[in-house]
Design a protein around this motif. Sequence first.
Motif, PDB file in Angstrom:
ATOM      1  N   GLU A 193      18.473  13.323  43.601  1.00  0.00           N
ATOM      2  CA  GLU A 193      18.901  13.470  44.986  1.00  0.00           C
ATOM      3  C   GLU A 193      18.001  14.421  45.775  1.00  0.00           C
ATOM      4  OE1 GLU A 193      22.908  14.816  45.050  1.00  0.00           O
ATOM      5  OE2 GLU A 193      23.686  13.136  43.894  1.00  0.00           O
ATOM      6  N   TYR A 194      17.167  15.187  45.077  1.00  0.00           N
ATOM      7  CA  TYR A 194      16.374  16.218  45.739  1.00  0.00           C
ATOM      8  C   TYR A 194      14.882  15.985  45.529  1.00  0.00           C
ATOM      9  CZ  TYR A 194      20.652  18.832  46.534  1.00  0.00           C
ATOM     10  OH  TYR A 194      21.894  19.219  46.961  1.00  0.00           O
ATOM     11  N   MET A 195      14.094  16.444  46.491  1.00  0.00           N
ATOM     12  CA  MET A 195      12.642  16.328  46.421  1.00  0.00           C
ATOM     13  C   MET A 195      12.014  17.707  46.601  1.00  0.00           C
ATOM     14  SD  MET A 195       9.992  14.267  48.935  1.00  0.00           S
ATOM     15  CE  MET A 195      10.474  12.667  48.312  1.00  0.00           C
ATOM     16  N   ALA A 196      11.085  18.055  45.709  1.00  0.00           N
ATOM     17  CA  ALA A 196      10.334  19.302  45.816  1.00  0.00           C
ATOM     18  C   ALA A 196       9.026  19.005  46.554  1.00  0.00           C
ATOM     19  CB  ALA A 196      10.051  19.877  44.448  1.00  0.00           C
ATOM     20  N   MET A 197       8.724  19.818  47.576  1.00  0.00           N
ATOM     21  CA  MET A 197       7.562  19.575  48.425  1.00  0.00           C
ATOM     22  C   MET A 197       6.735  20.850  48.573  1.00  0.00           C
ATOM     23  SD  MET A 197       9.440  17.408  51.477  1.00  0.00           S
ATOM     24  CE  MET A 197       7.893  16.983  52.277  1.00  0.00           C
ATOM     25  N   THR A 198       5.439  20.661  48.768  1.00  0.00           N
ATOM     26  CA  THR A 198       4.540  21.772  49.071  1.00  0.00           C
ATOM     27  C   THR A 198       3.477  21.288  50.045  1.00  0.00           C
ATOM     28  OG1 THR A 198       3.254  23.573  48.074  1.00  0.00           O
ATOM     29  CG2 THR A 198       2.939  21.365  47.160  1.00  0.00           C
ATOM     30  N   SER A 199       2.532  22.188  50.415  1.00  0.00           N
ATOM     31  CA  SER A 199       1.523  21.807  51.409  1.00  0.00           C
ATOM     32  C   SER A 199       0.255  22.627  51.210  1.00  0.00           C
ATOM     33  CB  SER A 199       2.073  22.023  52.831  1.00  0.00           C
ATOM     34  OG  SER A 199       1.090  21.685  53.803  1.00  0.00           O
ATOM     35  N   PHE A 200      -0.629  22.117  50.362  1.00  0.00           N
ATOM     36  CA  PHE A 200      -1.911  22.774  50.119  1.00  0.00           C
ATOM     37  C   PHE A 200      -3.013  21.731  50.000  1.00  0.00           C
ATOM     38  CE2 PHE A 200       1.112  25.960  48.394  1.00  0.00           C
ATOM     39  CZ  PHE A 200       0.774  27.001  49.262  1.00  0.00           C
ATOM     40  N   ASP A 215       5.187  31.460  38.207  1.00  0.00           N
ATOM     41  CA  ASP A 215       6.557  31.186  37.788  1.00  0.00           C
ATOM     42  C   ASP A 215       6.805  29.733  37.431  1.00  0.00           C
ATOM     43  OD1 ASP A 215       7.165  33.820  38.062  1.00  0.00           O
ATOM     44  OD2 ASP A 215       8.226  33.620  39.961  1.00  0.00           O
ATOM     45  N   ASN A 216       5.837  28.863  37.676  1.00  0.00           N
ATOM     46  CA  ASN A 216       6.024  27.445  37.357  1.00  0.00           C
ATOM     47  C   ASN A 216       5.581  27.162  35.920  1.00  0.00           C
ATOM     48  OD1 ASN A 216       6.737  24.761  37.735  1.00  0.00           O
ATOM     49  ND2 ASN A 216       4.801  24.220  38.725  1.00  0.00           N
ATOM     50  N   TYR A 217       6.085  27.969  34.990  1.00  0.00           N
ATOM     51  CA  TYR A 217       5.720  27.804  33.581  1.00  0.00           C
ATOM     52  C   TYR A 217       6.282  26.513  33.004  1.00  0.00           C
ATOM     53  CZ  TYR A 217      10.487  29.281  32.576  1.00  0.00           C
ATOM     54  OH  TYR A 217      11.850  29.354  32.536  1.00  0.00           O
ATOM     55  N   SER A 218       7.310  25.940  33.657  1.00  0.00           N
ATOM     56  CA  SER A 218       7.908  24.704  33.162  1.00  0.00           C
ATOM     57  C   SER A 218       7.212  23.462  33.729  1.00  0.00           C
ATOM     58  CB  SER A 218       9.401  24.662  33.512  1.00  0.00           C
ATOM     59  OG  SER A 218       9.609  24.854  34.904  1.00  0.00           O
ATOM     60  N   ASP A 219       6.111  23.669  34.449  1.00  0.00           N
ATOM     61  CA  ASP A 219       5.261  22.575  34.942  1.00  0.00           C
ATOM     62  C   ASP A 219       6.020  21.581  35.809  1.00  0.00           C
ATOM     63  OD1 ASP A 219       3.050  23.648  33.648  1.00  0.00           O
ATOM     64  OD2 ASP A 219       3.307  22.422  31.851  1.00  0.00           O
ATOM     65  N   GLU A 220       6.750  22.096  36.801  1.00  0.00           N
ATOM     66  CA  GLU A 220       7.463  21.232  37.736  1.00  0.00           C
ATOM     67  C   GLU A 220       6.482  20.631  38.745  1.00  0.00           C
ATOM     68  OE1 GLU A 220      10.502  20.721  37.022  1.00  0.00           O
ATOM     69  OE2 GLU A 220      10.918  22.432  35.720  1.00  0.00           O
ATOM     70  N   PHE A 221       6.745  19.381  39.136  1.00  0.00           N
ATOM     71  CA  PHE A 221       5.891  18.680  40.092  1.00  0.00           C
ATOM     72  C   PHE A 221       6.405  18.870  41.518  1.00  0.00           C
ATOM     73  CE2 PHE A 221       4.400  16.685  36.291  1.00  0.00           C
ATOM     74  CZ  PHE A 221       3.110  16.236  36.575  1.00  0.00           C
ATOM     75  N   PHE A 222       5.466  18.938  42.467  1.00  0.00           N
ATOM     76  CA  PHE A 222       5.776  19.074  43.882  1.00  0.00           C
ATOM     77  C   PHE A 222       4.971  18.037  44.658  1.00  0.00           C
ATOM     78  CE2 PHE A 222       6.866  23.022  41.959  1.00  0.00           C
ATOM     79  CZ  PHE A 222       7.894  23.577  42.706  1.00  0.00           C
ATOM     80  N   TYR A 223       5.629  17.393  45.606  1.00  0.00           N
ATOM     81  CA  TYR A 223       4.985  16.378  46.437  1.00  0.00           C
ATOM     82  C   TYR A 223       4.244  17.069  47.572  1.00  0.00           C
ATOM     83  CZ  TYR A 223       4.438  12.065  49.136  1.00  0.00           C
ATOM     84  OH  TYR A 223       3.927  11.000  49.831  1.00  0.00           O
ATOM     85  N   ASN A 224       2.967  16.738  47.744  1.00  0.00           N
ATOM     86  CA  ASN A 224       2.087  17.448  48.672  1.00  0.00           C
ATOM     87  C   ASN A 224       1.999  16.733  50.017  1.00  0.00           C
ATOM     88  OD1 ASN A 224       0.371  19.628  49.192  1.00  0.00           O
ATOM     89  ND2 ASN A 224      -1.462  18.454  48.688  1.00  0.00           N
ATOM     90  N   VAL A 225       2.321  17.457  51.095  1.00  0.00           N
ATOM     91  CA  VAL A 225       2.295  16.886  52.446  1.00  0.00           C
ATOM     92  C   VAL A 225       1.621  17.871  53.402  1.00  0.00           C
ATOM     93  CG1 VAL A 225       4.414  15.558  52.089  1.00  0.00           C
ATOM     94  CG2 VAL A 225       4.546  17.864  53.067  1.00  0.00           C
ATOM     95  N   PRO A 226       1.119  17.408  54.543  1.00  0.00           N
ATOM     96  CA  PRO A 226       0.587  18.342  55.554  1.00  0.00           C
ATOM     97  C   PRO A 226       1.678  19.287  56.043  1.00  0.00           C
ATOM     98  CG  PRO A 226      -0.116  16.087  55.999  1.00  0.00           C
ATOM     99  CD  PRO A 226       0.921  16.002  54.915  1.00  0.00           C
TER     100      PRO A 226
END
Length: 340
Positions: A193-200, A215-226
């Motif tokens: 139900e949730y989406m993780a997002m970042t912008s780089f 802190d992302n030692y568990s290798d979580e994925f983030f969707y990259n957007v402007p």
Amino acid sequence: MNRITSFLLSALLLVSCSMPWGKQQDEKRKPRKFTTEVMLRYTPVKDQGRSPLCWAYSMLATIETEHIMMGDSVNLSIDYVTRKLLAEQARCHFLSRGYDRVTLRGTMPLLLRLLNEYGAMPYDSYNNPSINYNSIAKRIGVLSNTSVDMSQLAARAERLFDERIGALPKKVYMLGAEYTPEEFAHSVCMRSEYMAMTSFTHHPFGDSFVLEVPDNYSDEFFYNVPIDVMMKRIERSIRRGHPVCWEGDISENGFSFAHGIADLPNDRPCTQQERQKAFETRRTTDDHCMTLIGIAHDQNGRRYYIAKNSWGTDNPYGGFMYVSENYIRLKTIAIVVKSI
């Protein structure tokens, strides 16, 4: 890096999420006046104490507000999730012979994974506000190092948790219904139900990648957007009644819990390139997580986002903070939003 520098860096990382910087360093002043445009409903403000569990507090608060906005009454246990996290880390630390560290740190999507795997409990069913989780984490490392096999470690860890946190209820009861922790978690939150997002810009936009923060030692994925897309998503989510879990930098002088304000000295919109430069030069760091639950503006018409913090209620806004739009634009590391 010499030993003194290494010690100071470690100390900074420990307190960054847990220490109310402004609360400790600033004197209170008369609250600034804001006009609220949108304010979502929420559960009571909690206090994480000196634990670095802001990522868990903020993601739970996001799920709670999401349900309250739908008319449900949901208040979730931080202690249940933390217990399961430490039990998992005890196992990983033992099997890796200490390579996988025992840590209370994490990123927002980790909480969603823990709920999916281990379930959840209501706050009233399992809570103990006086726990020193830093102490328990250290003890788990000792138990791992001195156990001869997995069975012994698991039994010793469970005894520690029962003594320090409290015995776990066997079932979850909510509104007259009986659930297992897993059934209860799936009734309040599905990971999808949730989406993780970042912008780089060091990864392509439109792709997901493992965000390179400590802190992302568990290798979580983030969707990259402007960044413009991210800012529009934050505003749209809140205006439609959906909270936003926020992770970012609180090391700026303009971030003050005591004043309940976070803004920049030269509060102007940054470019994508300026964001990237601040991240690469470590002027934007991954320090803290909060839940964005409202939108307001000041007397000059500047937009602020209302953030629910987890440092207790001892500031002019009862534990909430007003974070300027430009602060969010420059200092956001990542967000988690409802997939809408």
